[in-house]
Every structure is written in C-alpha cells, then in structure tokens.
Scaffold this active site. Structure first.
Site, PDB file in Angstrom:
ATOM      1  N   SER A 269      19.884  53.400 -22.957  1.00  0.00           N
ATOM      2  CA  SER A 269      21.028  52.584 -23.364  1.00  0.00           C
ATOM      3  C   SER A 269      22.278  53.444 -23.413  1.00  0.00           C
ATOM      4  CB  SER A 269      20.791  51.976 -24.743  1.00  0.00           C
ATOM      5  OG  SER A 269      20.831  52.988 -25.735  1.00  0.00           O
ATOM      6  N   ASP A 270      23.418  52.832 -23.152  1.00  0.00           N
ATOM      7  CA  ASP A 270      24.653  53.502 -23.535  1.00  0.00           C
ATOM      8  C   ASP A 270      24.636  53.603 -25.060  1.00  0.00           C
ATOM      9  OD1 ASP A 270      27.153  54.687 -23.551  1.00  0.00           O
ATOM     10  OD2 ASP A 270      28.033  53.257 -22.153  1.00  0.00           O
ATOM     11  N   TRP A 271      25.487  54.440 -25.612  1.00  0.00           N
ATOM     12  CA  TRP A 271      25.391  54.764 -27.034  1.00  0.00           C
ATOM     13  C   TRP A 271      25.730  53.554 -27.905  1.00  0.00           C
ATOM     14  CZ3 TRP A 271      23.585  58.016 -24.053  1.00  0.00           C
ATOM     15  CH2 TRP A 271      23.135  59.274 -24.436  1.00  0.00           C
ATOM     16  N   GLY A 272      24.704  52.972 -28.482  1.00  0.00           N
ATOM     17  CA  GLY A 272      24.914  51.782 -29.307  1.00  0.00           C
ATOM     18  C   GLY A 272      24.890  50.489 -28.525  1.00  0.00           C
TER      19      GLY A 272
END
Ligand SMILES: *[C@@H]1O[C@H](CO)[C@@H](O)[C@H](O)[C@H]1NC(C)=O
Ligand SMILES: *[C@@H]1O[C@H](CO)[C@@H](O)[C@H](O)[C@H]1NC(C)=O
Ligand SMILES: *[C@@H]1O[C@H](CO)[C@@H](O)[C@H](O)[C@H]1NC(C)=O
Ligand SMILES: *[C@@H]1O[C@H](CO)[C@@H](O)[C@H](O)[C@H]1NC(C)=O
Ligand SMILES: *[C@@H]1O[C@H](CO)[C@@H](O)[C@H](O)[C@H]1NC(C)=O
Ligand SMILES: *[C@@H]1O[C@H](CO)[C@@H](O)[C@H](O)[C@H]1NC(C)=O
Ligand SMILES: *[C@@H]1O[C@H](CO)[C@@H](O)[C@H](O)[C@H]1NC(C)=O
Ligand SMILES: *[C@@H]1O[C@H](CO)[C@@H](O)[C@H](O)[C@H]1NC(C)=O
Ligand SMILES: *[C@@H]1O[C@H](CO)[C@@H](O)[C@H](O)[C@H]1NC(C)=O
Ligand SMILES: *[C@@H]1O[C@H](CO)[C@@H](O)[C@H](O)[C@H]1NC(C)=O
Ligand SMILES: *[C@@H]1O[C@H](CO)[C@@H](O)[C@H](O)[C@H]1NC(C)=O
Length: 863
Positions: A269-272
C-alpha cells in the site's frame, strides 16, 4: 508516499468493506503466484526458494512479512517484521525515485521527467543501476520507484516530474530499463503509484471513472512493461477507481495486475492507503505500509488483525501464504545467487543524522549506532552530469546564437540561477522556493550532497575562459536586471516553476501547480531582459510545460532551453550544453500548449456535493497530451508551441530510405491464453487450534507503539467492530479452486504473443551539419479510425553521427504495438483498419511515412 503521522491517524476510521457492486470483470479470487509458475522462467527459481522458505513459517511469521511495524518504528520509511527464528531481518523500504531519501553521502539524480527527455534506453538503464547501487550500499531492500502513476494526464499534476512522460510507450520503456537497472544491483524496485493517481488534490478520496480501453492503452501500459521487466513490487495508490480504493480494488489489482499481467511479486500500500482488513486482503494487497493506522486494539488493519482474520476463516490461509510467497519471491529474485542471511546490514537511519540514535524512534527504544555515514556516491556524479546535459531540450536557437563561442561578457539573471541562500537542503523535503530548482518537493526527494547552481558553474567557466561575468538574483528588481542585461554580450535569464506532493503548500500551490505560468515574476523578468538584449537566452527549470508562446515569438529571445529538474550537477550540465561540449539532444517528453485550456484535461480543484467522494471522469479517454493536440477539428494542432518529441541540435539531420519489412512467419492473429491454473497452494501447517499458540511467547518484551503479528488475547478474537466478514464478499473471493486463465495473460506483462515482432522498419539518417550530434528518430503508428489518435509513439532510438556520417536506424514493431484493446474479448487485437507508420524528429516533423502491410493472414478494410 505520504509521511505525515497526522494523516495516518485519520485513516483509522474506515467502515469495513467497500467493494464495488457492479464490476463486469471477475476480480475474485486474488490470483496466487503459483498460478503462472511454469510459464515464467524468470521467476521460477525465486518462486521455488520462496515456497521453501514460507513452508517453514508459522502463521504469525507469515503475517510479520506482510505488515509494516509502524511509522518510525524502525530505521527506514517502511519496515516489515522479520523472522528472527530464521535470522531474517525485516525488510527496509525507502523513497524515492531521485536517490536514497533521508540520508547522507548519497547522490541526487535527474528527475524522471529528465530521464524521459533523454529518449535513451542506455541512460535509463545506467541511472537505474546507479540508483540500485546506492540503495544497496545503505542496506535498503526495496526502492520505492520508479513512477508511472501519475502518468501526466494534466500538466499541473504535482508529481508528474517523478515519472517520465505522459506518453505510455516512452514511460514504459523508461520503467523497464530503470527496473532492470535497480534490480541488477540486488534491490527490489517498486512500480508506483498504481493506478490513476493523476493529481494531488483529493488524492485520498477522489473516485476515478475510466473505461476499460483507456485503462489498457494508456495508464496500464507502462505498468505492463514494468511487470514484464520483472519488477518485484508495485505500490497501490491513494485514490479510488470505480468506487473502490486502489489498495483493495479487485479489478485493478486482482484482475488486471495479477491475473492479466501475470504479476508475480507483491503489492504494497501507499503509506496509509489501506482502509480495511478483509477488503485489502481479498482485493489483492500483500503488504501494509507503514503498518499502523488501523483501529484499536491492534491499531493496524493487519498485524494481529490479519492473524485473527485468517484464524476466523475470513481470509483463507492460501491468501496469506500467497502474500508471503510473493514478498519472498521478489526478495529472492533480486538476490539470485546469495541467500537471505547474507543480506547487507542497514547502515543508516532515516530519522536522525546523529551517529547514535534509537533503533525504534517511535518508542525511543534501543539506543545504538544507527548511522555509519556510508558514502554510496561512487562515480555517479559524472553520470548525473551526462544525463543532465543530455536531457536539456533546446527549444529555440535563433541565428544559431548557441553554442556560445567565448562571448566577451555574460549576464546571469534570476533567482533560479542561484545557490539557495540557506543551502540546498534548507527546507525539509525541498518544501520551499529558494535559489535554483533541481528537483520537485515532497517524498520523491533526497538530500543533496551538494548542488552546482547555474550561476556558480557559469562563474567558474567564465573565470577560466576570461569571460566577464555579472550576476543578479532578484526576479522583481527589473531595472537592475535590465541594466545588467543591457551591458552583457549575452544575457542568460533563468525562470522556474515548482511542483510536488500535496502535503506541502508553496505560495498557495498544494502539490499541483495552480497555473502553468512561470513562478516569481519569471515571465516579466524574461520580457524585461529581452527588451534590452537581443541575445537573450532563457533557461527553464520546470516540472513540465509552462506557457511560453510569448517568448517563442519574441525576436529578442534568441534561445530557450528546458532543463527540467536535473539534480545535483545542474549548473555543470547546463554549461556543457551552452558552450557546446554536449550537442543538445534532449527531446520534450510532453507537449507545450499555448494555453492551459488547450490540453483538454482538467485537474479537479473543487469537489461536487459530496466532499468525501469526488467523482472524476477521465472522459478524454486516450486523448492525452499530443494525442489530443494532434486531433483534427479541435483547433489545437495550431496551438502547439512546441510538440511532443521536439528538440533542436547544433547540427542538422536528413532522413531517407524508409523500409517496412513484414515478418512472414508470424501471423497477425494469435491464440488467446487458455486453460486452468492449479488450485491455490498452502504451505506449512494448516492453522487452527488453541489461540494461545498465536500470542507472544512468554517473556517477550513488547515495545509500544509497534505493530506485531500476534493476537492480543488467547481468550477470543478482539479485532471486532467494523472489520467485516467474508460473507460480505462474493463467494469467489475466498475460492481457492482452479481458475480459468485470462485470454490476454500467460506470462509477466501479459500474453507473450503480444511481444512478438511483426514488422522491422528501417530508415537512414545522415548528419548534414558541421559538428557531431545525436538524432532521436521517432516512430509513430496510426492505428486507424476516429477513436484512435492520429499517431502513437511506438519506437525511438538515439543515433550518434559524425558530420557527414549516415547510419541506419531500426525499429521493431510488436503485435502489442499495432493492437487495440478489445473490451468485448478482453484481449488485444489488430483491427482491420489500414495502418500507417511515420518516422520523424518529433510528432509534428514527420520526414518519412509508409502504409503498413496487413499482417500475415489479415487484410485491411480500406475506406
Ligand atoms: C468503470 O466505470 C466505467 C465508466 O463508468 C465503466 O465503463 C467501466 O466498465 C467500469 N469498470 C469497472 C471495472 O467497473
Ligand atoms: C516479528 O518481527 C518483529 C520485528 O522484527 C520481531 O520482534 C518479532 O519477534 C517477529 N515475530 C515473529 C512471530 O517472528
Ligand atoms: C546462508 O549463508 C550463511 C552464511 O554464508 C550460512 O551460514 C547459511 O547456512 C546459509 N543459509 C542457507 C539457507 O543456505
Ligand atoms: C553498509 O552496507 C553496505 C551494503 O551491505 C556494505 O557494503 C557496507 O560495508 C556497510 N557499511 C558499513 C559501515 O556497515
Ligand atoms: C542534523 O539535523 C539537524 C536537525 O534536523 C540539523 O539542524 C543539522 O543541520 C543536521 N546536521 C547535519 C550535519 O546535516
Ligand atoms: C522521543 O524523543 C523525542 C525527543 O528526543 C520526543 O520528541 C518524542 O516525543 C519521544 N517519543 C516518545 C514516544 O517518547
Ligand atoms: C550572484 O548574485 C547574488 C546576489 O545578487 C550573490 O548572492 C551570488 O553570490 C552571486 N553568484 C555568483 C556566482 O557570483
Ligand atoms: C581577457 O579579456 C580581455 C578583454 O576581453 C583582454 O583585454 C585580455 O587580454 C584577456 N586576457 C587573457 C589572459 O586572455
Ligand atoms: C553598464 O555599463 C555602463 C557603461 O559602461 C556602466 O556605467 C554601468 O555601471 C554598467 N551597469 C552595470 C549594471 O554593470
Ligand atoms: C502562478 O503561480 C505562481 C506560483 O504560485 C505565481 O508566482 C504566479 O504569479 C501565478 N501566475 C498567475 C498568472 O497567477
Ligand atoms: C503451477 O502451475 C500449474 C499450471 O500452470 C499447476 O498445474 C500447478 O499446480 C502449479 N504448481 C503449484 C505448486 O501450484
């Protein structure tokens, strides 16, 4: 990638599952890596090693590999748990595409957009290798780059400069070469941001609606090249697509990436950007980053919550095993020949520049030597300078003012020429406008080891060549600029525009550019300088197009150079071109329109009624950048200031002898992939039994905050509320039985038949000038019909020629290159519309053309 803890905290409020209801494609189950195990030899060895490794793991050890330990919990921007029992430390993931972020003694490379402008496979590869060596030298396992999303749908897009070009073919070649380079140095590359994250505004909520054909022919294309090049990881983006977040989108991840493109590595995932436990697991996510940010009690969507979901039966064990196998397969793929325990140590900390610091900064625990200040720069400065010079695009050169031949005096004008007054790293993540611009801002940055400004490079060149040098830095003090310019034999004026990631706002620009004009009075500065000196040279440091119609038609502006974001050797690279040590050969990787409206696409600045779910329709379809400007009838053809692929040289080239040779042994029609996969494999013990088996070992000392894979309680499941259960998903989501193979699939990058060469096209190119130079011949294919652009780039090369020399350039057209996506058959096909090829020095300057003979076994429908 976003690095703000504040934002991470707000993502903890998701509401269970959010699957799109009306997906016309079978996005479930999530394809298991073994389903194409035999058809891709490049992964076979890594896959076998991964299976052997994972078969030995417990449930919590597998979960450890899939989940980040939390923001700043360890030394890198992303860290997974490890398998201490087997001596496997967690993985270290670091930004970003221009160099190793948040450290020292690293290099800052030219940005992606400059690399696109080189149109050089060789330089793309060399830069990838050098980047890989620097990440490896710091002990990093995964480099978060390169970038093909954003592709560059809107020129204002804040992160376009991190990628290579809005043309998917050029971007795809650059992705593949960069990835091969990085991974050859023992570092897993990460193709990001997947997919349709085309703007910074509302990136965490925007819901993009796109048709299947545009997806394939434009945005997915460069990711297909990345997968074919063997990329080990892909990062899903923040946005939604057709109602579902990218990181739990079964269409984009399961159906397109893992099934059709046969991706064998892992999706992080991208961060968050993860919003659910089950939706992401069943939707094809393999690694949660940075791992924390979920609801209590686990404060992670995965970690202990994923362990519970597997034990509850909501996530089948085969899906967890597949996550772990994919992660380890990517790891073993780039570590061919070495085993996992012989991995380099991490010898820096992203979170402190002191020698001694915390191994776990989020909990301030384990003081140790964290920075060894390893110098990883090697001889990369020379390559950075070379790419910097070879990416400069000479847009205008009236009366052959350039190259300069020892002018008596030069004046250097503008803040964009200057050393940043407080040093090049004064602002975190380059989040301010100060001095010369050589990269954008945000997470796609790195600390400069030094920055050679144009003013300092021009001064040292002037001193050693007895050229009188004057310099002024204010963009607003026009009288001084004019008086300095008036006195000099050549006036070199600098102007810039900034762009970056939306967590930083500069001069009211929140990542995306508010406008396409130059910043800081740049347009007026150029006008003022040109009003007093007819030998005015304009140098632009911009992330993409700016509106330069006025300077293009200003007779006193003799030369215009676009230097992009060239990295640490900016000034030296520029001097090389200005004084002719490098004959300019960069080509614009995007179109320069007359006005912002001419691009035909709009950034979404304001949401509609529901601010939580702004819907954005990519209605222009495949007509982005030159594909739009070349459209007859929309009036834009005339409104191109400089076309895609444009760039001048100090010499002249002549094209002749176009030859098209059809391959007689390769038919136009090719068999779709067919058959069935094997059933989903599981490895190791089938889990179950006492929950106490899944809690931390007695005596284990937790640190907090830190994300662990263990259950919080041996009494029962506690993740509870809002997590959902598998009954909210179609039954197929948990079905591990044999699955049909998609027609367009079959190997990494899709059906291998797509990459068979159908035509070989040659032309001869002659240098008719007085100096050596490099031409970038470009091949465009007209696929035919109103729903296709006038032409699409399908080949380019770099041809170095001495004066008077002639060489033959060869282009090979694959089946994919001459195909369209057929939404009904879900496959690529060569239509029966007559097709043409054009060879020229840019999309508007076509020197040669020919009709493409129909492939073997096919006939064109004429008219
Ligand atoms: C996404 O939406 C577009 C436009 O509404 C539609 O054409 C397409 O089929 C949808 N795709 C999926 C996978 O739902
Ligand atoms: C998970 O990883 C962390 C950090 O490396 C480690 O402390 C912990 O022991 C690991 N858990 C298991 C089950 O291996
Ligand atoms: C990996 O290499 C180390 C050090 O060379 C060695 O001790 C270990 O046995 C090897 N492990 C495997 C699984 O081959
Ligand atoms: C840092 O890591 C690199 C890569 O393994 C290694 O070559 C180097 O020796 C390490 N340096 C230090 C000082 O640990
Ligand atoms: C280390 O970081 C501190 C705080 O961010 C900064 O003030 C200092 O200049 C840095 N030192 C070096 C040598 O980069
Ligand atoms: C860790 O220490 C820093 C200062 O050294 C402080 O700002 C921070 O709040 C501390 N964090 C924790 C979790 O104690
Ligand atoms: C250019 O001028 C500025 C002041 O206008 C000065 O700070 C800077 O040092 C000068 N640069 C060079 C290379 O002389
Ligand atoms: C430098 O240039 C000046 C004026 O252009 C000239 O008078 C002088 O002789 C030159 N010096 C050298 C060492 O060439
Ligand atoms: C320009 O040249 C004139 C005449 O030589 C001189 O008086 C003036 O000071 C110069 N201006 C600048 C800014 O160098
Ligand atoms: C465009 O934005 C830049 C940066 O904020 C600003 O300097 C410039 O004045 C703006 N141009 C116009 C025409 O508003
Ligand atoms: C590998 O794929 C083949 C089909 O291509 C399948 O029959 C076999 O079961 C797979 N192997 C594993 C270990 O899943």
């Amino acid at each position: 990638m976003l690095l703000l803890p504040a934002l991470l905290a707000t993502t903890g409020t998701g509401t269970g599952t959010t699957q799109a209801a009306d997906t016309p494609f079978p996005g479930f189950p999530s394809p298991w890596a073994s389903s194409t195990n035999t058809s891709d030899p490049s992964w076979a060895d890594a896959y076998a090693k991964a299976v052997a490794f994972v078969a030995d793991l417990t449930l919590t050890e597998k979960v450890n590999l899939t989940t980040g330990t939390g923001w700043q919990a360890d030394r890198c921007v992303g860290n997974t748990g490890g398998v201490p029992r087997l001596g496997f430390r967690g993985m270290c993931l670091m930004d970003g595409p221009v160099g190793v972020r948040y450290t020292d003694h690293n290099s800052v490379f030219p940005a992606g957009i400059n690399v696109g402008a080189t149109f050089s496979r060789q330089l793309m590869r060399l830069r990838g290798e050098a980047l890989g060596a620097e990440f490896r030298g710091k002990g990093v396992d995964v480099m978060l780059g390169p970038v093909a999303g954003p592709l560059g749908r809107v020129p204002q897009g804040g992160r376009n400069w991190e990628g290579f070009s809005p043309d998917p073919y050029l971007a795809g070649v650059a992705m593949a070469e960069t990835i091969r380079g990085i991974q050859s140095r023992g570092v897993v590359a990460c193709a990001k941001h997947y997919i349709l994250n085309e703007q910074e505004h509302y990136r965490g909520s925007v819901d993009v609606r796109i048709d299947d054909r545009t997806m394939h022919e434009l945005y997915l294309w460069p990711f297909a090249d990345a997968v074919r090049a063997g990329v080990g990881s892909v990062m899903c983006s923040y946005n939604r697509i057709n109602g579902t977040y990218a990181c739990e989108n079964e269409w984009t991840t399961n159906y397109l990436l893992k099934n059709e493109l046969g991706f064998q590595g892992f999706v992080m995932s991208d961060w968050g950007a993860q919003h659910t436990t089950l939706g992401s697991a069943l939707g094809g996510l393999d690694m949660a980053m940075p791992g924390d940010g979920g609801p209590p009690p686990y404060r992670s969507w995965w970690g202990g919550a994923l362990s519970e979901a597997v034990l509850r039966g909501d996530v089948p064990q085969w899906r967890l095993d597949d996550m772990a196998v994919r992660i380890m397969a990517a790891h073993f793929k780039v570590h061919a020949g070495s085993n996992y325990t012989s991995r380099p140590d991490i010898n820096f900390s992203a979170w402190t520049n002191q020698t001694v610091g915390y191994l776990h900064p989020s909990s301030n625990t384990s003081l140790a030597t964290v920075n060894e200040f390893v110098n990883v720069q090697s001889t990369h400065a020379a390559l950075i300078r070379e790419i910097g010079a070879k990416s400069i695009v000479l847009l205008k050169n009236a009366h052959s003012l350039l190259p300069l031949h020892k002018p008596p005096s030069i004046a250097v004008i503008g803040s964009d020429a200057q050393d940043p007054p407080h040093g090049p790293n004064a602002c975190p993540d380059r989040g301010c406008d100060s001095g010369t611009t050589a990269m954008g801002y945000g997470s796609g940055t790195a600390e400069y080891p030094y920055l050679i400004s144009p003013a300092s490079a021009l001064l040292s060149h002037s001193l050693s060549h007895n050229i009188s040098f004057t310099n002024t830095s204010s963009n607003w003090d026009l009288p001084t600029a004019m008086s300095v310019a008036r006195n000099a034999s050549v006036a070199i004026v600098f102007a810039s525009a900034l762009a970056g990631e939306g967590y930083i706002t500069i001069d009211g620009n929140t990542g995306d550019r508010n406008n396409l004009t130059l910043w800081d009075n740049g347009g007026a500065l150029v006008r003022a300088v040109a009003s007093v000196n007819p030998r005015t040279v304009v140098v632009l440091h911009t992330p993409g197009p700016v509106l330069i119609k006025e300077m293009e038609s200003n007779p006193n502006v003799s030369a215009i150079l676009w230097a992009g974001y060239p990295g640490q050797e900016s000034g030296n690279a520029l001097v090389d071109v200005l004084y002719g040590r490098v004959n300019p050969r960069g080509r614009s990787p995007f179109t320069w329109g007359e006005t912002g409206d001419d691009y035909g696409t709009e950034l979404m600045w304001n949401v509609g009624e529901d601010p939580r779910r702004p819907v954005q329709r990519f209605e222009e379809g495949v007509f982005v950048d030159y594909r739009w400007f070349q459209q007859p009838g929309n009036g834009r053809v005339a409104r191109t200031v400089y076309p895609f692929g444009y760039g001048l040289s100090y010499t002249r080239f002549r094209y002749a002898d176009l030859k098209v040779v059809r391959r007689e042994d390769v038919p136009g029609r090719f068999p779709p992939a067919e058959g069935m996969t094997g059933p989903a494999p599981t490895y190791g013990v089938v889990e179950g039994g006492e929950l106490a088996r899944y809690t931390p070992p007695i005596g284990f000392e937790r640190i907090s905050p830190y994300v662990y894979p263990w259950l919080n309680s041996s009494e029962g499941f506690v993740a509870g509320g809002g997590r959902g259960n598998s009954s909210q998903f179609p039954a197929a989501a948990t079905d591990g039985s044999v699955q049909p193979v998609l027609p367009a699939s079959g190997a990494s990058g899709g059906n291998p038949g797509l990459y068979e060469v159908l035509y070989t096209i040659t032309a001869s190119i002659r240098n008719e000038g007085e100096v050596a130079g490099t031409e970038i011949p470009q091949l465009y294919v007209q696929l035919g019909g109103e729903d296709n652009p006038w032409g699409v780039l399908r080949g380019f090369d770099e041809v170095e020629l001495e004066p008077g020399e002639t060489k033959t350039v060869t282009f090979e057209l694959t089946r994919r290159d001459v195909s369209n996506w057929n939404t009904a058959t879900q496959n690529w096909e060569i239509t029966d519309r007559e097709k043409f090829v054009f060879v020229g020095s840019n999309v508007r300057d076509i020197h040669l053309n020919a009709s493409l003979p129909a492939p073997v076994g096919m006939a064109w429908r004429i008219g």
